[in-house]
Design a protein around this motif. Structure first.
Motif, PDB file in Angstrom:
ATOM      1  N   PHE A  96       1.182  -1.253   0.459  1.00 12.04           N
ATOM      2  CA  PHE A  96       0.056  -0.234  -0.245  1.00 12.04           C
ATOM      3  C   PHE A  96       0.727   1.088   0.189  1.00 12.04           C
ATOM      4  CE2 PHE A  96      -2.734   3.176   2.522  1.00 12.04           C
ATOM      5  CZ  PHE A  96      -3.363   3.130   1.417  1.00 12.04           C
ATOM      6  N   LEU A  97       0.875   1.808  -0.983  1.00 12.20           N
ATOM      7  CA  LEU A  97       1.641   2.896  -0.949  1.00 12.20           C
ATOM      8  C   LEU A  97       1.357   4.374  -1.380  1.00 12.20           C
ATOM      9  CD1 LEU A  97       3.369   1.324  -4.895  1.00 12.20           C
ATOM     10  CD2 LEU A  97       4.106   1.118  -2.172  1.00 12.20           C
ATOM     11  N   SER A  98       1.816   5.314   0.642  1.00 10.64           N
ATOM     12  CA  SER A  98       1.308   6.721  -0.023  1.00 10.64           C
ATOM     13  C   SER A  98       1.774   7.505  -1.492  1.00 10.64           C
ATOM     14  CB  SER A  98       2.495   7.172   1.191  1.00 10.64           C
ATOM     15  OG  SER A  98       3.270   7.595   1.042  1.00 10.64           O
ATOM     16  N   PRO A  99       1.173   8.167  -1.705  1.00 13.42           N
ATOM     17  CA  PRO A  99       1.341   9.414  -2.746  1.00 13.42           C
ATOM     18  C   PRO A  99       2.657   9.445  -2.498  1.00 13.42           C
ATOM     19  CG  PRO A  99      -0.719   9.357  -1.761  1.00 13.42           C
ATOM     20  CD  PRO A  99      -0.799   9.296  -0.567  1.00 13.42           C
ATOM     21  N   ASP A 100       3.318  10.282  -1.877  1.00 14.18           N
ATOM     22  CA  ASP A 100       4.632  11.065  -1.276  1.00 14.18           C
ATOM     23  C   ASP A 100       5.368   9.923  -2.060  1.00 14.18           C
ATOM     24  OD1 ASP A 100       3.565  13.145  -0.076  1.00 14.18           O
ATOM     25  OD2 ASP A 100       4.351  12.796   1.654  1.00 14.18           O
ATOM     26  N   PHE A 101       5.382   8.334  -1.784  1.00 16.09           N
ATOM     27  CA  PHE A 101       6.369   7.550  -2.091  1.00 16.09           C
ATOM     28  C   PHE A 101       6.472   7.440  -3.803  1.00 16.09           C
ATOM     29  CE2 PHE A 101       7.858   3.383  -3.252  1.00 16.09           C
ATOM     30  CZ  PHE A 101       9.108   3.312  -2.462  1.00 16.09           C
ATOM     31  N   VAL A 102       5.226   7.493  -3.974  1.00 19.75           N
ATOM     32  CA  VAL A 102       5.244   7.407  -5.823  1.00 19.75           C
ATOM     33  C   VAL A 102       5.405   8.613  -6.514  1.00 19.75           C
ATOM     34  CG1 VAL A 102       3.127   6.876  -7.645  1.00 19.75           C
ATOM     35  CG2 VAL A 102       2.715   5.965  -5.086  1.00 19.75           C
ATOM     36  N   GLN A 103       5.005   9.277  -5.966  1.00 19.56           N
ATOM     37  CA  GLN A 103       5.602  11.329  -6.598  1.00 19.56           C
ATOM     38  C   GLN A 103       7.289  10.961  -5.831  1.00 19.56           C
ATOM     39  OE1 GLN A 103       3.765  13.221  -8.210  1.00 19.56           O
ATOM     40  NE2 GLN A 103       5.530  14.087  -8.595  1.00 19.56           N
ATOM     41  N   THR A 104       7.648  10.439  -5.362  1.00 24.40           N
ATOM     42  CA  THR A 104       8.779  10.602  -5.022  1.00 24.40           C
ATOM     43  C   THR A 104       9.846   9.044  -6.234  1.00 24.40           C
ATOM     44  OG1 THR A 104       9.132  10.518  -2.926  1.00 24.40           O
ATOM     45  CG2 THR A 104      11.484   9.823  -4.144  1.00 24.40           C
ATOM     46  N   VAL A 105       9.439   8.123  -6.601  1.00 22.46           N
ATOM     47  CA  VAL A 105       9.704   6.828  -7.862  1.00 22.46           C
ATOM     48  C   VAL A 105       9.736   8.353  -9.391  1.00 22.46           C
ATOM     49  CG1 VAL A 105       9.340   5.998  -9.259  1.00 22.46           C
ATOM     50  CG2 VAL A 105       8.969   5.939  -6.348  1.00 22.46           C
TER      51      VAL A 105
END
Length: 384
Positions: free
Chosen positions: A294-303
């Motif tokens: 379950f990936l947070s928006p902040d993590f996805v945006q970092t990618v």
């Protein structure tokens, strides 16, 4: 026997240059990324092999929790994770994922709790909402802002009491507490600590799940030489452009699956399968990075951000993500100033629904260009 026709989806393809508000807030606009370990879907990144980019991305990791808890308990703790002054700020993202429930709810990064309820649950709950605008659906959606200044004290107390009574009715009918996924919305250096802290406060420390990158590679692959342009205004040229973009995103999807058809030495019988990669192409090695959880928006945006700054060393980067089709909030529109709005496009939550996006980023003529394909189901009013 009548076999029902497959659900038709809708696809929107958008292009542009960096910097871009759309790309800068891409993950925030799609807050619920579906990456359950038991499913085949995940966050995929594909690019021609590059050690530096692979090292940067593969080091990224995060965490989340899957646990049983009461909704009223989560709401009671809102003061610990919702910023009291900023209208769009929650340190926590959460989503109910009970497989056999007609009711579902989510907490998005704005601090907005959204319920999507069957008609029976809606009538018993006693909080005013709106009927879903789809034929043959009696469901209702109810948005509840958890900021303390978003409502009067009396109204807030009435809503909290209604949610507590709902949890009690579920308990009295021998139903387990809600199955919930949650994670912290923080920079990667802090999100794991915040997730662990919230899990500990709620008695779930042993349920924290780490999400690490899985790295794979494909050797001697037919890799397209990507060049992105804006959609032409001429009808015939626009049709050709649509076909070219369709071929490109078909290739990225096949790369995410590790399809053998992409191999340069593929010699499958033409009566069995026929596939040609987009032209022009070259033979190269391909890196494939994948995260499940379950990936947070902040993590996805970092990618996404890492991919955007890598185009001076790699020819292109492709990122593909799948959202939860059962989340009541499929999309959060972003205003011109980059802040999320309070607009809630609605959809009928369905386990077999569709909600994906895939982006390709490349350098072209000293510009960093991007092209994103977004696909949604028919029972989603995001685009009207």
């Amino acid at each position: 026997m009548d076999i029902p026709a497959p659900t038709q989806g809708r696809i929107q393809i958008t292009t542009g240059d960096l910097p871009s508000q759309k790309i800068q807030h891409l993950a925030a606009a799609h807050p619920f990324t579906q990456q359950e370990p038991l499913r085949s879907r995940q966050l995929d990144v594909v690019f021609p092999s590059n050690d530096a980019l692979q090292k940067t991305l593969s080091a990224l990791e995060t965490s989340y929790v899957k646990a049983n808890m009461e909704l009223s308990r989560l709401v009671a703790q809102a003061g610990t994770f919702v910023h009291p002054l900023e209208p769009y700020s929650s340190k926590l993202t959460a989503l109910s994922v009970d497989q056999h429930e007609d009711d579902v709810w989510c907490l998005d990064p704005r601090g907005m709790l959204t319920l999507c309820l069957s008609n029976e649950s809606y009538q018993k709950l006693g909080i005013t909402g709106r009927k879903l605008p789809f034929k043959h659906s009696s469901g209702h959606t109810i948005p509840i802002a958890l900021q303390p200044n978003a409502d009067s004290v009396r109204n807030r107390q009435k809503k909290e009491a209604a949610l507590a009574a709902w949890d009690l009715r579920r308990k009295q009918s021998d139903r387990a507490p809600w199955t919930v996924l949650y994670c912290a919305n923080e920079l990667i250096a802090l999100d794991m600590l915040e997730t662990v802290r919230f899990a500990t406060d709620n008695g779930h420390p042993e349920l924290v799940r780490s999400v690490k990158c899985h790295v794979a590679s494909m050797r001697n692959v037919q890799v397209p030489m990507v060049s992105l342009s804006s959609r032409p205004t001429d009808a015939d040229a626009a049709e050709d452009w649509d076909n070219e973009m369709g071929d490109l995103f078909e290739w990225t999807g096949m790369a995410c699956f590790g399809a053998q058809r992409l191999q340069a030495n593929d010699r499958v019988d033409s009566f069995v399968a026929v596939y040609r990669p987009p032209e022009p192409s070259t033979v190269a090695d391909l890196a494939h990075l994948r995260w499940r959880g379950f990936l947070s928006p902040d993590f996805v945006q970092t990618v996404v951000n890492a991919a955007c700054v890598s185009t001076d060393t790699v020819q292109f980067v492709s990122i593909s993500s799948h959202a939860f089709p059962t989340a009541p909030v499929p999309y959060i529109p972003v205003a011109k100033d980059g802040k999320p709005t309070d607009i809630n496009p609605v959809r009928l939550p369905r386990a077999d629904g569709e909600d994906t996006w895939s982006i390709v980023i490349t350098s072209d003529a000293n510009k960093v260009r991007w092209c994103i394909a977004e696909s949604i189901g028919t029972l989603d009013n995001r685009w009207g």
